[in-house]
Design a protein around this motif. Structure first.
Motif, PDB file in Angstrom:
ATOM      1  N   TYR A   1      -8.178   0.757  13.955  1.00 44.24           N
ATOM      2  CA  TYR A   1      -7.969  -0.603  13.493  1.00 44.24           C
ATOM      3  C   TYR A   1      -6.531  -0.785  13.015  1.00 44.24           C
ATOM      4  N   ALA A   2      -5.829  -1.751  13.601  1.00 47.96           N
ATOM      5  CA  ALA A   2      -4.442  -2.027  13.226  1.00 47.96           C
ATOM      6  C   ALA A   2      -4.352  -3.180  12.233  1.00 47.96           C
ATOM      7  N   LYS A   3      -5.470  -3.647  11.743  1.00 53.10           N
ATOM      8  CA  LYS A   3      -5.486  -4.670  10.705  1.00 53.10           C
ATOM      9  C   LYS A   3      -6.586  -4.312   9.717  1.00 53.10           C
ATOM     10  N   PRO A   4      -6.473  -4.758   8.475  1.00 50.67           N
ATOM     11  CA  PRO A   4      -7.485  -4.412   7.475  1.00 50.67           C
ATOM     12  C   PRO A   4      -8.881  -4.824   7.909  1.00 50.67           C
ATOM     13  N   THR A   5      -9.813  -3.883   7.793  1.00 50.53           N
ATOM     14  CA  THR A   5     -11.191  -4.084   8.234  1.00 50.53           C
ATOM     15  C   THR A   5     -12.122  -3.709   7.094  1.00 50.53           C
ATOM     16  N   LYS A   6     -13.097  -4.543   6.840  1.00 50.29           N
ATOM     17  CA  LYS A   6     -14.027  -4.281   5.745  1.00 50.29           C
ATOM     18  C   LYS A   6     -14.743  -2.963   5.965  1.00 50.29           C
ATOM     19  N   ALA A   7     -14.831  -2.170   4.897  1.00 55.42           N
ATOM     20  CA  ALA A   7     -15.466  -0.863   4.997  1.00 55.42           C
ATOM     21  C   ALA A   7     -16.941  -0.999   5.344  1.00 55.42           C
ATOM     22  N   ALA A   8     -17.490   0.062   5.878  1.00 57.63           N
ATOM     23  CA  ALA A   8     -18.890   0.070   6.300  1.00 57.63           C
ATOM     24  C   ALA A   8     -19.822  -0.192   5.126  1.00 57.63           C
ATOM     25  N   ALA A   9     -21.026  -0.624   5.441  1.00 59.07           N
ATOM     26  CA  ALA A   9     -22.045  -0.853   4.414  1.00 59.07           C
ATOM     27  C   ALA A   9     -22.236   0.411   3.580  1.00 59.07           C
ATOM     28  N   GLY A  10     -22.456   0.227   2.311  1.00 59.60           N
ATOM     29  CA  GLY A  10     -22.647   1.361   1.419  1.00 59.60           C
ATOM     30  C   GLY A  10     -21.474   1.607   0.498  1.00 59.60           C
ATOM     31  N   TRP A  11     -20.328   0.993   0.815  1.00 57.89           N
ATOM     32  CA  TRP A  11     -19.187   1.111  -0.091  1.00 57.89           C
ATOM     33  C   TRP A  11     -19.367   0.118  -1.233  1.00 57.89           C
ATOM     34  N   PRO A  12     -19.353   0.586  -2.483  1.00 60.83           N
ATOM     35  CA  PRO A  12     -19.533  -0.322  -3.614  1.00 60.83           C
ATOM     36  C   PRO A  12     -18.243  -1.070  -3.936  1.00 60.83           C
ATOM     37  N   SER A  13     -18.342  -2.004  -4.852  1.00 61.40           N
ATOM     38  CA  SER A  13     -17.153  -2.680  -5.362  1.00 61.40           C
ATOM     39  C   SER A  13     -16.344  -1.675  -6.176  1.00 61.40           C
ATOM     40  N   LEU A  14     -15.041  -1.605  -5.925  1.00 59.43           N
ATOM     41  CA  LEU A  14     -14.196  -0.580  -6.534  1.00 59.43           C
ATOM     42  C   LEU A  14     -13.096  -1.172  -7.406  1.00 59.43           C
ATOM     43  N   LYS A  15     -12.631  -0.375  -8.365  1.00 63.27           N
ATOM     44  CA  LYS A  15     -11.473  -0.736  -9.182  1.00 63.27           C
ATOM     45  C   LYS A  15     -10.182  -0.293  -8.522  1.00 63.27           C
TER      46      LYS A  15
END
Length: 454
Positions: free
Chosen positions: A177-191
């Motif tokens: 991916y050459a552009k920002p792509t939402k992480a796969a399901a299962g990644w929580p909200s992060l600081k």
């Protein structure tokens, strides 16, 4: 000329005095000279202020909201910062590419096009900063060798690069991916997020740590044997010693560390050169406690991890380092003596007033509380930013920046660094094989020569 209220029979408006900043006098045949405020006369030539004229004829210039778009004389995605048009807030150095978070809210990258990490979908190197499509609103970028990661305002994780390393789940085709792509399901909200060579770790909003991606040398930290589990394809929990809560997570090439809420440090992954700080020289697949830090000892606030060494800044603004000390990158002791493997955190003598530390492949740089940047270690490819490429520096040497810095970052996989200065410009130095300097060339530099953007 005449003052307000005075008669002005001869030359009309020309008879009336005009001494206020943002008002002009005109002649009224009945009342004489009168004042007429007008904002049109107030202009500080800044695109980042609201120009007004008050009832008394005085100009006021109110800064616009930070991030408001503005036009820079040198081009690029300018954004307002405290009433001034600025370029970058911060910079992060990947192995062979660099990225800057801009005041406009976008991110610009340059350098190697491998894995699309510079935002070029054709995977070509970029010799100058280029705004990454889809990067608006993403912050806290971390850059590795095959992956970049960032979060949005809600803590949602976005990544770009080689998804076959596991951070996007079980990717089987079209995995770069050459552009920002939402992480796969299962990644929580992060600081916050941190990257290693091919691994991504994140700090959750409740102080937990998890990782995904390559598990080479146990770098994912989830307790799995890397010989049997080379990839961790889902965000998986890292079990900190003593059920500690983390307040920060930091990545090296093949090891990570977390700062815990008592000011301590726990590390995992490759440890054969002492970089885990527990007195040993072994890899570990789960966290171990770095000796002597936190609790009643020095309280760590931030860290910088290189390829084979680790550094930490304490609340007292002192610097502690450990790991492979060759070339002076750990001890900065002024001598070649003792430059072997340092397996426990050791206070670096003479280095105080440290706000941030950046550990590179063969060197260490510190941002002082007064904005100066000093580096020590290997000078190869001009990595120390002092104009020299010929020797190691066993004591800190000043980087030749034109003004005070607010941020510094060094590549963990090559010898090169960048700093953001107070007015939003970025300066880079060191290795430039893939255009890491961002100055339109791929010629190596022994000093700070890249004003990014040009």
């Amino acid at each position: 000329t005449s003052k307000a209220g005075a008669k002005c029979p001869n030359n009309g408006d020309a008879d009336c005095e005009n001494s206020t900043q943002c008002a002009y006098k005109r002649c009224d045949p009945k009342t004489g000279c009168v004042t007429k405020p007008t904002t049109a006369l107030c202009d500080d030539l800044s695109p980042c202020t609201l120009d007004k004229c008050d009832a008394n004829g005085a100009c006021s210039f109110t800064p616009t909201v930070d991030g408001t778009a503005c036009k820079l004389s040198h081009g690029g995605g300018g954004g307002c910062k405290a009433g001034v048009c600025a370029w970058a807030k911060s910079v992060t150095a990947g192995t062979y590419h660099r990225c800057a978070t801009l005041w406009s809210g976008n991110t610009a990258c340059w350098g190697s096009g491998a894995h699309g990490l510079n935002g070029d979908a054709s995977f070509k190197q970029q010799l100058a900063p280029t705004v990454v499509d889809g990067s608006s609103g993403l912050t806290k970028w971390a850059t590795g060798e095959s992956v970049n990661a960032a979060i949005d305002v809600d803590g949602t994780v976005f990544m770009m690069g080689n998804a076959q390393m596991g951070w996007a789940g079980d990717c089987k085709s079209n995995c770069t991916y050459a552009k920002p792509t939402k992480a796969a399901a299962g990644w929580p909200s992060l600081k916050s997020v941190a990257t290693g060579k091919d691994t991504v770790c994140g700090l959750t909003k409740v102080g937990a740590v998890g990782c995904a991606g390559s598990n080479q040398r146990g770098v994912a930290g989830v307790g799995l044997d890397p010989a049997k589990s080379a990839l961790v394809k889902a965000f998986s929990s890292v079990s900190l010693v003593g059920a500690a809560k983390a307040v920060g997570v930091f990545g090296g090439s093949l090891h990570f560390c977390a700062v815990t809420d008592d000011g301590g440090v726990q590390c995992w992954g490759r440890g054969t050169e002492g970089q885990l700080g527990n007195g040993d020289k072994k890899d570990t697949t789960s966290p171990v406690v770095a000796s002597g830090l936190g609790g009643k000892g020095p309280q760590v606030t931030t860290m910088g991890l290189g390829d084979t060494h680790t550094c930490a800044v304490t609340k007292a603004t002192d610097l502690y380092c450990w790991g492979n000390a060759s070339g002076g990158r750990v001890l900065a002791s002024g001598t070649q003596a003792g430059q072997g493997l340092v397996t426990a955190p050791t206070k670096v003598p003479g280095v105080q007033n440290v706000a941030k530390v950046a550990a590179g492949a063969l060197l260490t740089c510190v941002l002082r509380t007064n904005g100066d940047v000093d580096c020590f270690g290997a000078a190869i490819w001009g990595g120390l930013g002092n104009g020299s490429q010929n020797s190691n520096n066993f004591t800190p040497t000043r980087v030749l920046l034109p003004t005070k810095a607010v941020d510094v970052s060094c590549s963990r996989g090559s010898t090169g660094c960048c700093a953001t200065v107070a007015d939003g410009r970025v300066y880079c130095w060191g290795s430039n094989t893939f255009g890491e300097l961002g100055n339109g060339t791929s010629k190596a530099s022994g000093s700070v020569s890249a004003n990014v953007p040009q």
